[in-house]
Design a protein around this motif. Structure first.
Motif, PDB file in Angstrom:
ATOM      1  N   MET A  53       0.827  -1.204   0.000  1.00  0.00           N
ATOM      2  CA  MET A  53       0.000   0.000   0.000  1.00  0.00           C
ATOM      3  C   MET A  53       0.869   1.265   0.000  1.00  0.00           C
ATOM      4  O   MET A  53       0.544   2.262  -0.652  1.00  0.00           O
ATOM      5  CB  MET A  53      -0.929   0.000   1.207  1.00  0.00           C
ATOM      6  N   GLU A  54       1.981   1.211   0.720  1.00  0.00           N
ATOM      7  CA  GLU A  54       2.898   2.345   0.716  1.00  0.00           C
ATOM      8  C   GLU A  54       3.489   2.551  -0.674  1.00  0.00           C
ATOM      9  O   GLU A  54       3.639   3.689  -1.141  1.00  0.00           O
ATOM     10  CB  GLU A  54       4.005   2.138   1.747  1.00  0.00           C
ATOM     11  N   SER A  55       3.795   1.439  -1.344  1.00  0.00           N
ATOM     12  CA  SER A  55       4.322   1.564  -2.707  1.00  0.00           C
ATOM     13  C   SER A  55       3.301   2.201  -3.629  1.00  0.00           C
ATOM     14  O   SER A  55       3.651   2.906  -4.580  1.00  0.00           O
ATOM     15  CB  SER A  55       4.742   0.185  -3.243  1.00  0.00           C
ATOM     16  N   GLY A  56       2.011   1.976  -3.357  1.00  0.00           N
ATOM     17  CA  GLY A  56       0.967   2.598  -4.162  1.00  0.00           C
ATOM     18  C   GLY A  56       0.926   4.103  -4.029  1.00  0.00           C
ATOM     19  O   GLY A  56       0.428   4.796  -4.926  1.00  0.00           O
ATOM     20  N   GLU A  57       1.477   4.608  -2.925  1.00  0.00           N
ATOM     21  CA  GLU A  57       1.513   6.048  -2.707  1.00  0.00           C
ATOM     22  C   GLU A  57       2.793   6.683  -3.250  1.00  0.00           C
ATOM     23  O   GLU A  57       2.782   7.842  -3.661  1.00  0.00           O
ATOM     24  CB  GLU A  57       1.392   6.350  -1.204  1.00  0.00           C
ATOM     25  N   VAL A  58       3.886   5.947  -3.242  1.00  0.00           N
ATOM     26  CA  VAL A  58       5.177   6.563  -3.593  1.00  0.00           C
ATOM     27  C   VAL A  58       5.737   6.087  -4.932  1.00  0.00           C
ATOM     28  O   VAL A  58       6.675   6.697  -5.456  1.00  0.00           O
ATOM     29  CB  VAL A  58       6.224   6.309  -2.478  1.00  0.00           C
ATOM     30  N   LYS A  60       4.655   5.505  -8.749  1.00  0.00           N
ATOM     31  CA  LYS A  60       3.630   5.662  -9.773  1.00  0.00           C
ATOM     32  C   LYS A  60       3.786   4.570 -10.819  1.00  0.00           C
ATOM     33  O   LYS A  60       4.893   4.286 -11.280  1.00  0.00           O
ATOM     34  CB  LYS A  60       3.755   7.034 -10.438  1.00  0.00           C
ATOM     35  N   LYS A  98      -4.144  -0.075  -8.876  1.00  0.00           N
ATOM     36  CA  LYS A  98      -5.139   0.796  -8.259  1.00  0.00           C
ATOM     37  C   LYS A  98      -6.254   1.146  -9.252  1.00  0.00           C
ATOM     38  O   LYS A  98      -6.108   0.929 -10.463  1.00  0.00           O
ATOM     39  CB  LYS A  98      -4.445   2.062  -7.749  1.00  0.00           C
ATOM     40  N   ASN A 157      -8.964  -1.384  -5.158  1.00  0.00           N
ATOM     41  CA  ASN A 157      -7.679  -1.960  -5.541  1.00  0.00           C
ATOM     42  C   ASN A 157      -7.838  -3.413  -5.971  1.00  0.00           C
ATOM     43  O   ASN A 157      -8.736  -4.131  -5.495  1.00  0.00           O
ATOM     44  CB  ASN A 157      -6.699  -1.919  -4.371  1.00  0.00           C
TER      45      ASN A 157
END
Length: 353
Positions: A53-58, A60, A98, A157
Motif C-alpha cells: 500500500m505504501e508503494s501505491g503512494e510513492v 507511480k 489501483k 484496488n
C-alpha cells in the motif's frame, strides 16, 4: 552426505593450481564455492500488504519502458538476497493495480500466473485478447510468450500473487522480453469465460501436440467446491489433508511445464505426517491459521506460524508437516512448486515417515 578428504598440499600441487587458473581450468579435487541453502521462511501478510500500500503512494505505475511498469513487492529468501529471489526457480511477488490504472501489454519467455488476493471482480488480465475477470481466489495463467496486460476499471484496488519461473529461464539463458508495439493494451477479442467454455469436457475438437500451457482461468468457486466435496467423501491423505492439483485443461498434467499449482485443505485440529521431496514449494494461506514444522533433519526444525493470507516457503529436501491450530475450521492453502521440472528431468524424489 559424507565429507571428502582434501588432496594434501605440496609445492607441485600449488604450481598446478596456478597453471589451471591461468588457463581458466580447474581440477575436480579443488574445493568450490557452495550455493547457499535456501531457508524456510514466512512472510506475514501484514508486512507485505503495508509495504504494498505504501508503494501505491510513492511508486507511480509507469509506462511499458519504465522500471515501474509493474508495481510489485517481491518475496525474498534471506539466503539469496543478492538475487532478490524467492527460490532459484520460482519468483513470487505481490502486485497492486489501483483504480483506473493499467499495467501495459508485454510478453516474455517466463511463464507467469496470478492468484487473486483482493478485488471486486471488475478488473481483468487480458491474455492473448481474452478478458479474464479477476475475483478473489481465481487463478489466471499467462503462459510464456503470451501477450498480457492488466486493467482496473473499478473503484477498488486489485491485489494478486504474481508467480513466474523467471529465475529458471534466466539461469538457462533463455530469458526474452518484448513490449507490445501497438499501444498500451491489446484489443479484447474474447470475453470472460471463453477459455473455460472452449476447454470444457464438451468442446470443439482441440489439438495441442506440444502439450504447451494454455491461457486459462480457474475460478475459486470451483476449487473450493472440489475441496469440500473431496473432504466430505473422506478422501483425506495423512500427509497432505485434501490435496488437489490445478490440472492442465487438456492433458490433465501439471498446470504449466515449469510451475505446478495446488490447493489443499487441512482439517480442523489435524497434524499431518512428515514428508520431504526434491522440489521447492511456496504457500499462500487462503484461510485459517496453523504452523508448518520444517527442517533438514526430522528432530531439528523451524516452526513457521502462519495466518490468513501469509506466505511461507518449504525448501527442497526438507522434512515438513502441517498443523491446523483451529479445532473448528479447516485451513486452506494455495501453493506453487517447481515439481513439474524435477519430474520431467527424472530428479523428483520423495520420502515419507
Amino acid at each position: 552426505m559424507s565429507e571428502e578428504h582434501a588432496v594434501p598440499e605440496s609445492l607441485a600441487l600449488e604450481a598446478l593450481h596456478q597453471r589451471l587458473a591461468e588457463n581458466s581450468l580447474g581440477g575436480h579435487w579443488q574445493s568450490r564455492e557452495r550455493s547457499a541453502k535456501l531457508k524456510p521462511w514466512v512472510w506475514p501478510w501484514s508486512a507485505i500488504y503495508s509495504c504494498l500500500m505504501e508503494s501505491g503512494e510513492v511508486v507511480k505505475l509507469g509506462g511499458i519502458d519504465d522500471a515501474a511498469k509493474r508495481r510489485t513487492v517481491q518475496l525474498v529468501n534471506p539466503a539469496i538476497t543478492n538475487l532478490k529471489a524467492t527460490t532459484r526457480t520460482i519468483q513470487m511477488s505481490i502486485q497492486l493495480v489501483k483504480p483506473g490504472e493499467r499495467a501495459e501489454c508485454h510478453r516474455h519467455s517466463a511463464a507467469a500466473l496470478r492468484f487473486v488476493a483482493e478485488g471486486d471482480g471488475t478488473g481483468y488480465t487480458n491474455v492473448e485478447g481474452e478478458e479474464m475477470l479477476m475475483e478473489p481466489g481465481d487463478l489466471v495463467l499467462t503462459p510464456n510468450w503470451t501477450w498480457h496486460d492488466h486493467y482496473n476499471p473499478g473503484k477498488n484496488n486489485i491485489v494478486w500473487l504474481d508467480v513466474l519461473d523467471s529465475h529458471l529461464s534466466t539461469y538457462l539463458d533463455a530469458s526474452f522480453h518484448e513490449n507490445y508495439g501497438e499501444g498500451p493494451a491489446q484489443p479484447i477479442l474474447k470475453r470472460d469465460g471463453y477459455c473455460r467454455r472452449g476447454l470444457s469436457v464438451v468442446r470443439p475438437r482441440t489439438g495441442n501436440p506440444a502439450g504447451r500451457a494454455l491461457p486459462y482461468t480457474y475460478k475459486w468457486g470451483d476449487a473450493l467446491n472440489a475441496l469440500k466435496e473431496t473432504a466430505a467423501a473422506g478422501q483425506v491423505d495423512p500427509y497432505n489433508g485434501v490435496l488437489l492439483e490445478y490440472a492442465h485443461p487438456l492433458s490433465g498434467g501439471p498446470t504449466m511445464p515449469t510451475i505446478g499449482c495446488w490447493v489443499q485443505l487441512i482439517p480442523p485440529g489435524a497434524t499431518t505426517k512428515s514428508q520431504r521431496h526434491t522440489s521447492s514449494t511456496i504457500y499462500h494461506v487462503v484461510q485459517g491459521e496453523g504452523v508448518t514444522s520444517v527442517g533438514e533433519k526430522k528432530a531439528v526444525r523451524d516452526n513457521l506460524n502462519w495466518g490468513a493470507k501469509d506466505c511461507f516457503f518449504v525448501p527442497s529436501w526438507n522434512w515438513y508437516q502441517f498443523t491446523n491450530k483451529s479445532s473448528k475450521e479447516p485451513a486452506i492453502l494455495f501453493s506453487v512448486t517447481d515439481r513439474p521440472v524435477l519430474e520431467s528431468l527424472g530428479l523428483f524424489r520423495e520420502e515419507r515417515d
